[in-house]
Design a protein around this motif. Structure first.
Motif, short mmCIF file in Angstrom:
data_model
loop_
_atom_site.label_atom_id
_atom_site.label_comp_id
_atom_site.label_asym_id
_atom_site.label_seq_id
_atom_site.Cartn_x
_atom_site.Cartn_y
_atom_site.Cartn_z
N UNK A 176 0.83 -1.20 0.00
CA UNK A 176 0.00 0.00 0.00
C UNK A 176 0.87 1.26 0.00
N UNK A 177 1.95 1.24 0.79
CA UNK A 177 2.87 2.37 0.80
C UNK A 177 3.43 2.61 -0.60
N UNK A 178 3.79 1.50 -1.23
CA UNK A 178 4.30 1.54 -2.60
C UNK A 178 3.26 2.17 -3.54
N UNK A 179 2.00 1.75 -3.40
CA UNK A 179 0.96 2.27 -4.29
C UNK A 179 0.73 3.76 -4.06
N UNK A 180 0.83 4.19 -2.79
CA UNK A 180 0.61 5.61 -2.49
C UNK A 180 1.66 6.48 -3.16
N UNK A 181 2.92 6.07 -3.10
CA UNK A 181 3.94 6.90 -3.74
C UNK A 181 3.86 6.73 -5.26
N UNK A 182 3.46 5.52 -5.72
CA UNK A 182 3.28 5.32 -7.16
C UNK A 182 2.20 6.26 -7.70
N UNK A 183 1.18 6.53 -6.86
CA UNK A 183 0.10 7.45 -7.25
C UNK A 183 0.69 8.83 -7.60
N UNK A 184 1.68 9.26 -6.84
CA UNK A 184 2.32 10.55 -7.14
C UNK A 184 3.11 10.48 -8.44
N UNK A 185 3.76 9.33 -8.69
CA UNK A 185 4.47 9.14 -9.97
C UNK A 185 3.48 9.17 -11.12
N UNK A 186 2.36 8.42 -10.96
CA UNK A 186 1.35 8.35 -12.02
C UNK A 186 0.88 9.75 -12.37
N UNK A 187 0.69 10.57 -11.33
CA UNK A 187 0.24 11.94 -11.55
C UNK A 187 1.21 12.71 -12.45
N UNK A 188 2.50 12.43 -12.30
CA UNK A 188 3.48 13.15 -13.11
C UNK A 188 3.65 12.54 -14.50
N UNK A 189 3.39 11.23 -14.64
CA UNK A 189 3.71 10.56 -15.89
C UNK A 189 2.52 10.45 -16.84
N UNK A 190 1.29 10.44 -16.31
CA UNK A 190 0.12 10.28 -17.16
C UNK A 190 -0.02 11.53 -18.04
N UNK A 191 -0.26 11.34 -19.36
CA UNK A 191 -0.34 12.52 -20.23
C UNK A 191 -1.47 13.46 -19.80
N UNK A 192 -1.25 14.76 -19.97
CA UNK A 192 -2.29 15.74 -19.64
C UNK A 192 -3.36 15.68 -20.72
N UNK A 193 -4.57 16.06 -20.35
CA UNK A 193 -5.61 16.23 -21.36
C UNK A 193 -6.32 14.96 -21.77
N UNK A 194 -5.96 13.79 -21.22
CA UNK A 194 -6.72 12.60 -21.58
C UNK A 194 -8.05 12.61 -20.84
N UNK A 195 -9.01 11.88 -21.39
CA UNK A 195 -10.34 11.84 -20.78
C UNK A 195 -10.26 11.19 -19.41
N UNK A 196 -11.04 11.71 -18.48
CA UNK A 196 -11.15 11.14 -17.13
C UNK A 196 -9.77 10.88 -16.53
N UNK A 197 -8.89 11.86 -16.65
CA UNK A 197 -7.53 11.69 -16.17
C UNK A 197 -7.49 11.39 -14.68
N UNK A 198 -8.29 12.13 -13.91
CA UNK A 198 -8.29 11.94 -12.45
C UNK A 198 -8.70 10.52 -12.10
N UNK A 199 -9.70 10.00 -12.83
CA UNK A 199 -10.15 8.63 -12.55
C UNK A 199 -9.07 7.62 -12.92
N UNK A 200 -8.35 7.90 -13.99
CA UNK A 200 -7.29 6.98 -14.40
C UNK A 200 -6.17 6.91 -13.38
N UNK A 201 -5.86 8.05 -12.80
CA UNK A 201 -4.83 8.05 -11.74
C UNK A 201 -5.20 7.06 -10.64
N UNK A 202 -6.50 7.09 -10.27
CA UNK A 202 -6.94 6.23 -9.16
C UNK A 202 -6.99 4.78 -9.61
#
Lengths: 112, 538
Positions: B408-434
């Motif tokens: 879970x700790x790993x997933x929490x910090x991965x969430x911050x990485x995902x936020x930086x790596x996921x392309x901007x402007x894709x549909x439902x970006x916030x949902x994809x992060x989760x």
């Protein structure tokens, strides 16, 4: 006044108080000083510890008000206790000196 | 039956605790991260370098509201709700959310507050931010079912706290005791010390957590007296305006901008957002919420709120005013609100937030050490608690420990990485992060199931450490912002997030090194007797 000073004062007072109570116990006194405390010393340390706990509570109440002060006091107690307990086995010889330093620092900050 | 009271409590503590440990650990970890949800959102939205938006005067705010209403009246004249976030320090744009009908997805756009033009999505890092952790904390993103799961786990936590105190024979003798390097003894010492030293916090946070959802967890009164209509109950309790069920009579929302100064005067502060329920229906109501002021009354525990004003959306009639930092609904509700405030640490500013963070992390560590202790103890004894299935059940428990704790700790910090790596402007970006956060967590469970337990621990600790220590780098590469720049511009929210993550990275490295030394010792000394040393975490 900077927000860091009262935080530090409360934390140091709590640390001094708990160290005092800790060193009043045979097991921990021996762990730090290599022998059990004399009865009068153990008694004095207990009195000092409880008084400092009261002093810290008073300080928190005065500084944060009596609604939030006690909440903050419990928080500082937990934080200081965790630091004390998990440092004790690794730096047991320092415990006495750290307690004195905390006491001095806490009192100075409290009255500054 | 167990022979003594203490033995039955030990049984209750072990088995009652075990099955919900992972749920409780997740609640504690994400809730503790949620203490800093604003700072995390600030980092995730890359707000650090955004120029502070100039304060808007009343006329500009009214203009922005006009632009928002024009857009919404065109886009969704009939809607379950409109929500209009007025420009402020956090975001210089208008933030619009709306839902066409109950059960339909919530849509959103950002608008230029002057021209009313839609801003392109690719400009913003659309994210749930730190709110994701808060939602994990109280509902696991699972709505009502999640709230009930959390409620059951919270009750189990209270039971475990009380039974734990009974089981712990020497609370005062062992108050300051921690003996490291002694295997099972050390895990027990650690579990006890973490629990006992933060006990006031643990009771407070667990109990107040239950009380927040009292109307959900104890619905009998509302069911019996109000036919389960919570809106009607609360409106009667707080002497607020009556609920406004949909009437299915078409009616246009009147121009809202002239109401804004009325609301702001009633609240004696600036408006932050405007919500319209049942837009396009005769039952529509406008609610104007004040901007939250973290400094006003921050020395009080009770009823810190931003205030709100309600209007009839068709006639413009003023229906209700709740001034900021006031409570309604009598003593009982005031007590409940105080407990909410205690739980959400809505007072005392950063010092108190940090104290909650430390105590919360200690609580999470207490749960983790408890779960590990369970395994360590049984591995050593060669326990047969589950009969013939014991090895398989223990295997499952060890895998859940790895995925539930370090995974879970790993997933929490991965969430911050995902936020930086996921392309901007894709549909439902916030949902994809989760979704990706959950995907990482699932992968960690899979990995824990496939690898020997000690190896799984070691590899996931290393992965978590690398993700933590690499976060400032991935931030610099993806946004161009970095820790030093944040420190230089006095941006303690951005810097604080990265420094805290780095500190966790160091902790993960230390844990990993301890574990690697142990793995090494096991590898070179296979002659040490004992059941299955290679697989056990001791």
């Amino acid at each position: 006044m900077s927000v860091a000073l009262p935080v530090l004062a409360a934390l140091l007072l709590c640390h001094a108080a708990l160290s005092s109570l800790c060193l009043a116990m045979d097991r921990h006194h021996a762990q730090v000083f290599g022998r059990k405390p004399a009865a009068w010393l153990a008694h004095a340390l207990r009195v000092a510890g409880w008084s400092l706990l009261g002093l810290a509570l008073g300080y928190c109440g005065r500084h944060w008000g009596w609604a939030i002060g006690p909440v903050a006091w419990f928080g500082f107690l937990s934080a200081a206790a965790l630091a004390l307990v998990f440092a004790l086995p690794y730096a047991s010889r320092l415990t006495g000196r750290l307690a004195v330093a905390s006491l001095a620092g806490g009192l100075v900050l409290m009255f500054s | 039956m167990k022979s003594t009271f203490r033995q039955s409590m030990a049984w209750l503590h072990t088995w009652g605790g075990l099955w919900l440990t992972w749920v409780l650990f997740a609640i504690f970890l994400t809730g503790t991260l949620g203490v800093f949800d604003d700072a995390i959102s600030h980092w995730m939205r890359d707000k650090g370098r955004a120029e502070a938006a100039p304060a808007l005067d009343a006329e500009a705010r009214a203009g922005a509201l006009r632009a928002a209403q024009a857009f919404l009246a065109r886009e969704a004249p009939q809607a379950e709700f409109w929500s209009i976030g007025l420009p402020g320090e956090e975001d210089p744009a208008l933030q619009l959310f709306w839902q066409r009908d109950e059960g339909q997805p919530v849509e959103n756009r950002r608008l230029d507050p002057v021209s009313g033009e839609v801003l392109p999505r690719s400009q913003v890092r659309e994210t749930e931010g730190g709110h994701h952790f808060v939602h994990m904390h109280f509902e696991f993103h699972a709505g009502k079912a999640g709230i009930w799961l959390v409620g059951i786990a919270t009750l189990a936590m209270l039971v475990a706290l009380v039974s734990g105190i009974v089981v712990h024979k020497k609370i005062f003798t062992d108050f300051f005791t921690f003996r490291p390097g002694k295997g099972q003894r050390s895990w027990l010492d650690g579990h006890n010390a973490l629990g006992v030293l933060t006990l006031p916090f643990l009771f407070m946070i667990t109990y107040t957590g239950l009380i927040i959802f009292w109307a959900t967890y104890m619905p009998a009164g509302i069911l019996a007296r109000y036919d389960g209509d919570r809106e009607a109950f609360f409106s009667a309790l707080t002497e607020g305006p009556a609920p406004r069920p949909e009437q299915h009579v078409a009616a246009t929302v009147l121009p809202m901008s002239p109401l804004l100064p009325v609301a702001e005067q009633a609240l004696a502060r600036e408006a932050a957002f405007v919500v319209v329920n049942h837009a396009g229906d005769r039952s529509a109501a406008i609610r104007v919420f004040g901007r939250f002021d973290p400094d006003a009354d921050s020395d009080r525990l009770v009823g810190r709120s931003s205030g709100r004003v309600q209007f009839d959306a068709v006639s413009g009639e003023l229906l209700d005013v709740q001034r900021p930092n006031t409570t309604r609904g009598g003593e009982v509700l005031a007590v409940q609100r105080t407990m909410n405030a205690l739980h959400f640490v809505r007072f005392g500013g950063y010092p108190l937030k940090w104290l909650y963070f430390i105590s919360g992390m200690a609580g999470a560590a207490m749960l983790a050490t408890g779960a590990i202790l369970f395994v360590v103890k049984r591995r050593r004894r060669g326990d047969e608690a589950f009969g013939a299935a014991t090895p398989r059940v223990m295997r499952v428990i060890e895998a859940l420990n790895v995925a539930g704790i370090v995974g879970l700790g790993l997933s929490c910090v991965a969430y911050l990485w995902i936020n930086r790596l996921l392309p901007l402007g894709i549909d439902a970006r916030a949902a994809w992060e989760i979704r990706l956060f959950f995907a990482v967590w699932l992968l960690s469970l899979l990995h824990a199931g496939l690898r020997p337990p000690l190896r799984a621990w070691s590899e996931q600790l290393l992965a978590a450490a690398l993700l933590c220590l690499g976060l400032p780098l991935v931030n610099a590469l993806s946004t161009g912002d970095h820790l030093l720049a944040a420190l230089l511009r006095d941006d303690w929210e951005s810097a604080g997030v990265e420094l805290t993550v780095l500190a966790f990275g160091i902790l993960f490295v230390l844990a990993w090194r301890r574990l690697r030394a142990r793995l090494h010792a096991v590898a070179v000394a296979p002659l040490i007797p004992g059941p299955d040393r290679g697989g056990a975490l001791t």
